[in-house]
Motif scaffolding. Structure first.
Motif: not given
Length: 419
Positions: A76-87, A111-120, A329-332
């Motif tokens: 069966p096709g693979l399922v990736d059920c948790h991603t943050h692919l758009v950033w 000020g890094g982490g998620i906040s850094s990606t939010v800014k970008a 995701n871009p961080g963790s």
């Protein structure tokens, strides 16, 4: 292999007849191997699958396109059920900071982490976000992923959250992969709401969620319930609003500490609890009672150098389905390979190869509420199939990061071929 052809378009629809294949159906989360197998599709669905010698005579006469699998494996096709692919942006600098000893919490406080990606992401135009996400989607298709969840959560304001969800919709139009869009407005506290988390949750519940519902561009709502994100009561407020609006819920829970989020998720009949390294036995029991799936994310565990392993033994004892996902995701977890995640699930969390493969097929589909349509080879289910050049299904866990895909079929149509 020859140079891959990333996407096949505009070809005539035709039923397919696979023969000379070995099949691992993954029905019930087990290999269920069929030697000398055959499979017939009808439109978007699987019509028949079983040993080739048992193929009904009337199906042999059907005018389906024959595909000689040459003894390769059909799964069966693979399922990736948790991603943050758009950033937007990059956080490679944080990777280097962590190598020098900085913790996830310290990076976030600076000020890094998620906040850094939010800014970008706020600064990026929709076309730019789409262009970068498109490359990631091409990689997903080429590695046999046929169903994909994508979360918002890098906007943390109405305009950018909707912009991200529109990019997901555009990706869904461009690619044959089935996308489940999730609204994650309660991902982190935006800088303009510092020390005012209650006010931000009011914005999420009173403004963002109604707008998301009105536009029909998300199928579920997620929250990050954690000491560095949102409290249990704030999570409850989001869940209650989402439920009242008719949206399904899921939860980032117990990743860094035990916030008793899993019990709350179970109370709201959540699709899944994700991460859950610090899950308590009482929380696990409540998940089992309400049939909430456990989504394991070894990529984040690996990149953050965590030590607390999810309680896999409890999941087995309580019959809680275990899904595996990249958490791209871009961080963790900048991990783009689902087969590498299968390997990590085995070596870091102690899963068997069969459990890991179930986690990226049937149980991945179950974590999205789609187990009746996807995740296993059974008549009546969507004809999402991958033909693999491997010696055994366990190779997808053993050959770390390798994706020897021969062909990808989505909805009964050939969408990618490595030939």
């Amino acid at each position: 292999m020859n140079t891959p052809k990333p996407l096949i378009k505009d070809h005539p629809e035709q039923d397919l007849f696979f023969f000379n294949c070995r099949v691992a159906t993954m029905a019930g989360g087990k290999y269920n191997i069929i030697e000398n197998g055959a499979l017939v599709t009808r439109g978007e669905k699987i019509l028949w699958a079983g040993p080739g010698q048992d193929l009904p005579g009337e199906l042999k006469k059907e005018e389906a396109a024959p595909i000689d699998c040459k003894d390769k494996w059909l799964l069966p096709g693979l399922v990736d059920c948790h991603t943050h692919l758009v950033w937007g942006g990059s956080r490679v600098n944080e990777f280097e900071m962590r190598l020098k000893g900085a913790t996830y919490e310290e990076i976030a406080a600076a000020g890094g982490g998620i906040s850094s990606t939010v800014k970008a992401t706020r600064a990026a135009r929709g076309d730019a976000l789409f262009s970068r996400a498109k490359k990631r989607m091409e990689n997903c298709l080429q590695q046999g992923i046929t169903t994909l969840e994508i979360k918002s959560g890098y906007g943390l304001d109405l305009e950018t959250e909707l912009k991200m969800l529109r990019v997901m919709d555009r990706l869904s139009q461009e690619f044959p992969i089935h996308i489940e869009p999730t609204f994650l407005g309660a991902h982190a506290l935006p800088p303009e709401f510092k020390d005012r988390s209650g006010e931000y949750i009011d914005l999420v519940t009173q403004t963002m969620l109604p707008a998301v519902k009105d536009q029909g561009i998300a199928t579920a709502v997620d929250v990050f319930c954690e000491s560095i994100a949102f409290s249990r009561e704030e999570t409850r407020k989001v869940f209650q609003t989402a439920t009242d609006l008719g949206l399904r819920v899921k939860l980032h829970a117990e990743q860094l500490s035990d916030s008793d989020g899993a019990a709350l998720a179970a109370e709201f009949n959540a699709l899944s609890c994700d991460h859950i390294e610090y899950l308590s036995l009482s929380g696990a029991r409540k998940m089992a009672e309400k049939k909430v799936s456990a989504v394991l994310l070894p990529g984040a565990f690996y990149f953050l150098k965590e030590k607390q392993i999810p309680p896999v033994h409890w999941f087995r004892e309580l019959g809680i389905p275990m899904a595996l996902s990249t958490d791209l995701n871009p961080g963790s977890s900048p991990v783009h390979s689902l087969t590498l995640i299968m390997n990590m699930g085995c070596l870091l969390f102690g899963l068997t190869c069969e459990e890991a493969l179930a986690g990226t097929t049937l149980n991945g589909a179950r974590a999205l509420g789609m187990e009746d349509r996807k995740g296993s080879i059974e008549p009546g289910k969507d004809a999402d199939l991958v033909l693999w050049d491997i010696d055994a299904p366990a190779d997808l866990c053993y050959l770390a990061g390798l994706s020897p895909v021969e062909m990808v079929v989505i909805g009964g149509e050939i969408r990618y071929t490595a030939r």
